[in-house]
Design a protein around this motif. Structure first.
Motif, PDB file in Angstrom:
ATOM      1  N   ASP A  64       0.882  -1.165   0.000  1.00  0.00           N
ATOM      2  CA  ASP A  64       0.000   0.000   0.000  1.00  0.00           C
ATOM      3  C   ASP A  64       0.914   1.207   0.000  1.00  0.00           C
ATOM      4  O   ASP A  64       1.394   1.626   1.058  1.00  0.00           O
ATOM      5  CB  ASP A  64      -0.900  -0.020   1.239  1.00  0.00           C
ATOM      6  CG  ASP A  64      -1.873   1.145   1.287  1.00  0.00           C
ATOM      7  OD1 ASP A  64      -2.077   1.786   0.236  1.00  0.00           O
ATOM      8  OD2 ASP A  64      -2.412   1.416   2.374  1.00  0.00           O
ATOM      9  N   ALA A  65       1.208   1.695  -1.200  1.00  0.00           N
ATOM     10  CA  ALA A  65       2.196   2.756  -1.393  1.00  0.00           C
ATOM     11  C   ALA A  65       3.549   2.240  -0.899  1.00  0.00           C
ATOM     12  O   ALA A  65       4.043   1.242  -1.407  1.00  0.00           O
ATOM     13  CB  ALA A  65       1.772   4.047  -0.714  1.00  0.00           C
ATOM     14  N   GLU A  66       4.128   2.848   0.117  1.00  0.00           N
ATOM     15  CA  GLU A  66       5.446   2.470   0.626  1.00  0.00           C
ATOM     16  C   GLU A  66       5.386   1.471   1.770  1.00  0.00           C
ATOM     17  O   GLU A  66       6.415   1.049   2.280  1.00  0.00           O
ATOM     18  CB  GLU A  66       6.202   3.719   1.089  1.00  0.00           C
ATOM     19  CG  GLU A  66       6.465   4.718  -0.004  1.00  0.00           C
ATOM     20  CD  GLU A  66       7.444   4.194  -1.045  1.00  0.00           C
ATOM     21  OE1 GLU A  66       8.437   3.558  -0.650  1.00  0.00           O
ATOM     22  OE2 GLU A  66       7.195   4.415  -2.237  1.00  0.00           O
ATOM     23  N   ARG A  67       4.181   1.093   2.212  1.00  0.00           N
ATOM     24  CA  ARG A  67       4.028   0.201   3.367  1.00  0.00           C
ATOM     25  C   ARG A  67       3.588  -1.183   2.923  1.00  0.00           C
ATOM     26  O   ARG A  67       2.761  -1.326   2.029  1.00  0.00           O
ATOM     27  CB  ARG A  67       2.979   0.765   4.337  1.00  0.00           C
ATOM     28  CG  ARG A  67       3.178   2.169   4.817  1.00  0.00           C
ATOM     29  CD  ARG A  67       4.249   2.288   5.842  1.00  0.00           C
ATOM     30  NE  ARG A  67       3.965   1.509   7.019  1.00  0.00           N
ATOM     31  CZ  ARG A  67       4.160   1.935   8.246  1.00  0.00           C
ATOM     32  NH1 ARG A  67       4.603   3.130   8.454  1.00  0.00           N
ATOM     33  NH2 ARG A  67       3.925   1.151   9.260  1.00  0.00           N
ATOM     34  N   PHE A  68       4.128  -2.212   3.593  1.00  0.00           N
ATOM     35  CA  PHE A  68       3.695  -3.584   3.349  1.00  0.00           C
ATOM     36  C   PHE A  68       2.626  -3.921   4.379  1.00  0.00           C
ATOM     37  O   PHE A  68       2.862  -3.834   5.582  1.00  0.00           O
ATOM     38  CB  PHE A  68       4.866  -4.575   3.460  1.00  0.00           C
ATOM     39  CG  PHE A  68       4.476  -5.967   3.080  1.00  0.00           C
ATOM     40  CD1 PHE A  68       4.402  -6.340   1.750  1.00  0.00           C
ATOM     41  CD2 PHE A  68       4.152  -6.902   4.048  1.00  0.00           C
ATOM     42  CE1 PHE A  68       4.024  -7.628   1.389  1.00  0.00           C
ATOM     43  CE2 PHE A  68       3.785  -8.194   3.703  1.00  0.00           C
ATOM     44  CZ  PHE A  68       3.714  -8.549   2.371  1.00  0.00           C
ATOM     45  N   VAL A  69       1.442  -4.302   3.919  1.00  0.00           N
ATOM     46  CA  VAL A  69       0.315  -4.623   4.792  1.00  0.00           C
ATOM     47  C   VAL A  69       0.301  -6.137   5.022  1.00  0.00           C
ATOM     48  O   VAL A  69       0.148  -6.909   4.075  1.00  0.00           O
ATOM     49  CB  VAL A  69      -1.021  -4.174   4.171  1.00  0.00           C
ATOM     50  CG1 VAL A  69      -2.185  -4.505   5.094  1.00  0.00           C
ATOM     51  CG2 VAL A  69      -0.989  -2.683   3.851  1.00  0.00           C
ATOM     52  N   VAL A  70       0.482  -6.543   6.279  1.00  0.00           N
ATOM     53  CA  VAL A  70       0.496  -7.956   6.644  1.00  0.00           C
ATOM     54  C   VAL A  70      -0.947  -8.445   6.718  1.00  0.00           C
ATOM     55  O   VAL A  70      -1.719  -8.009   7.566  1.00  0.00           O
ATOM     56  CB  VAL A  70       1.205  -8.170   7.996  1.00  0.00           C
ATOM     57  CG1 VAL A  70       1.107  -9.625   8.432  1.00  0.00           C
ATOM     58  CG2 VAL A  70       2.650  -7.715   7.920  1.00  0.00           C
ATOM     59  N   CYS A  71      -1.317  -9.353   5.812  1.00  0.00           N
ATOM     60  CA  CYS A  71      -2.677  -9.899   5.781  1.00  0.00           C
ATOM     61  C   CYS A  71      -2.747 -11.273   6.437  1.00  0.00           C
ATOM     62  O   CYS A  71      -3.756 -11.613   7.044  1.00  0.00           O
ATOM     63  CB  CYS A  71      -3.169 -10.003   4.337  1.00  0.00           C
ATOM     64  SG  CYS A  71      -3.295  -8.411   3.523  1.00  0.00           S
ATOM     65  N   ASP A  72      -1.706 -12.068   6.287  1.00  0.00           N
ATOM     66  CA  ASP A  72      -1.671 -13.417   6.850  1.00  0.00           C
ATOM     67  C   ASP A  72      -0.263 -13.669   7.371  1.00  0.00           C
ATOM     68  O   ASP A  72       0.696 -13.590   6.613  1.00  0.00           O
ATOM     69  CB  ASP A  72      -2.038 -14.443   5.776  1.00  0.00           C
ATOM     70  CG  ASP A  72      -2.408 -15.794   6.344  1.00  0.00           C
ATOM     71  OD1 ASP A  72      -2.372 -15.957   7.577  1.00  0.00           O
ATOM     72  OD2 ASP A  72      -2.720 -16.696   5.548  1.00  0.00           O
ATOM     73  N   GLY A  73      -0.160 -13.918   8.652  1.00  0.00           N
ATOM     74  CA  GLY A  73       1.146 -14.104   9.271  1.00  0.00           C
ATOM     75  C   GLY A  73       1.422 -13.075  10.343  1.00  0.00           C
ATOM     76  O   GLY A  73       2.561 -12.785  10.681  1.00  0.00           O
ATOM     77  N   ARG A  74       0.354 -12.518  10.899  1.00  0.00           N
ATOM     78  CA  ARG A  74       0.522 -11.449  11.894  1.00  0.00           C
ATOM     79  C   ARG A  74       1.213 -11.932  13.158  1.00  0.00           C
ATOM     80  O   ARG A  74       1.930 -11.176  13.792  1.00  0.00           O
ATOM     81  CB  ARG A  74      -0.811 -10.789  12.209  1.00  0.00           C
ATOM     82  CG  ARG A  74      -1.852 -11.723  12.751  1.00  0.00           C
ATOM     83  CD  ARG A  74      -3.240 -11.123  12.671  1.00  0.00           C
ATOM     84  NE  ARG A  74      -4.187 -12.111  13.124  1.00  0.00           N
ATOM     85  CZ  ARG A  74      -5.049 -11.916  14.088  1.00  0.00           C
ATOM     86  NH1 ARG A  74      -5.109 -10.753  14.684  1.00  0.00           N
ATOM     87  NH2 ARG A  74      -5.867 -12.871  14.460  1.00  0.00           N
ATOM     88  N   HIS A  75       1.033 -13.211  13.509  1.00  0.00           N
ATOM     89  CA  HIS A  75       1.731 -13.747  14.689  1.00  0.00           C
ATOM     90  C   HIS A  75       3.241 -13.758  14.453  1.00  0.00           C
ATOM     91  O   HIS A  75       4.014 -13.406  15.339  1.00  0.00           O
ATOM     92  CB  HIS A  75       1.222 -15.152  15.027  1.00  0.00           C
ATOM     93  CG  HIS A  75      -0.206 -15.191  15.439  1.00  0.00           C
ATOM     94  ND1 HIS A  75      -1.223 -15.332  14.531  1.00  0.00           N
ATOM     95  CD2 HIS A  75      -0.794 -15.101  16.654  1.00  0.00           C
ATOM     96  CE1 HIS A  75      -2.382 -15.335  15.172  1.00  0.00           C
ATOM     97  NE2 HIS A  75      -2.148 -15.187  16.468  1.00  0.00           N
ATOM     98  N   ASP A  76       3.652 -14.159  13.243  1.00  0.00           N
ATOM     99  CA  ASP A  76       5.074 -14.126  12.893  1.00  0.00           C
ATOM    100  C   ASP A  76       5.604 -12.694  12.884  1.00  0.00           C
ATOM    101  O   ASP A  76       6.727 -12.443  13.307  1.00  0.00           O
ATOM    102  CB  ASP A  76       5.313 -14.767  11.525  1.00  0.00           C
ATOM    103  CG  ASP A  76       5.312 -16.278  11.586  1.00  0.00           C
ATOM    104  OD1 ASP A  76       6.117 -16.829  12.362  1.00  0.00           O
ATOM    105  OD2 ASP A  76       4.510 -16.900  10.876  1.00  0.00           O
ATOM    106  N   TYR A  77       4.805 -11.767  12.375  1.00  0.00           N
ATOM    107  CA  TYR A  77       5.204 -10.353  12.341  1.00  0.00           C
ATOM    108  C   TYR A  77       5.438  -9.831  13.758  1.00  0.00           C
ATOM    109  O   TYR A  77       6.475  -9.234  14.050  1.00  0.00           O
ATOM    110  CB  TYR A  77       4.140  -9.537  11.610  1.00  0.00           C
ATOM    111  CG  TYR A  77       4.294  -8.049  11.756  1.00  0.00           C
ATOM    112  CD1 TYR A  77       5.384  -7.390  11.199  1.00  0.00           C
ATOM    113  CD2 TYR A  77       3.354  -7.305  12.446  1.00  0.00           C
ATOM    114  CE1 TYR A  77       5.527  -6.019  11.329  1.00  0.00           C
ATOM    115  CE2 TYR A  77       3.496  -5.936  12.580  1.00  0.00           C
ATOM    116  CZ  TYR A  77       4.579  -5.297  12.024  1.00  0.00           C
ATOM    117  OH  TYR A  77       4.722  -3.938  12.162  1.00  0.00           O
TER     118      TYR A  77
END
Length: 100
Positions: free
Chosen positions: A66-79
């Motif tokens: 999303d522009a310059e940001r990576f949006v975590v959709c699946d894997g938020r626990h790992d993030y």
């Protein structure tokens, strides 16, 4: 003997799409889903990352740009576990349309 671990993470890829992977700066990521998480699930991912050292688990965290940001959709626990452990990069994947 190979050990298989079931993951919730999945990605549907249509013909004409390319799966891209990369190590991205963790400061450029944000959560796309802020639903409640189990502390135990985050701890499990934290311990897994401790065991992996500098490596990343497969499949990677799934999201989109999303522009310059990576949006975590699946894997938020790992993030979150990566943030907790102090990593400055996270291994992610996203889909792109193939060039004609």
């Amino acid at each position: 003997m190979a050990v298989r671990v079931a993951e919730d993470r999945s990605l549907s890829v249509r013909p004409g799409q390319i799966v891209r992977t990369a190590w991205v700066d963790i400061d450029l990521c944000r959560l796309g889903n802020r639903a409640r998480m189990s502390p135990e699930a985050v701890e499990k991912k934290y311990r897994r990352l401790l065991n992996l050292g500098d490596c990343a688990p497969w499949p990677p965290v799934v999201g989109h740009w999303d522009a310059e940001r990576f949006v975590v959709c699946d894997g938020r626990h790992d993030y979150l576990a990566s943030l907790m452990i102090g990593r400055d990069k996270i291994f992610v994947c996203w889909l792109e349309e193939a060039a004609p």
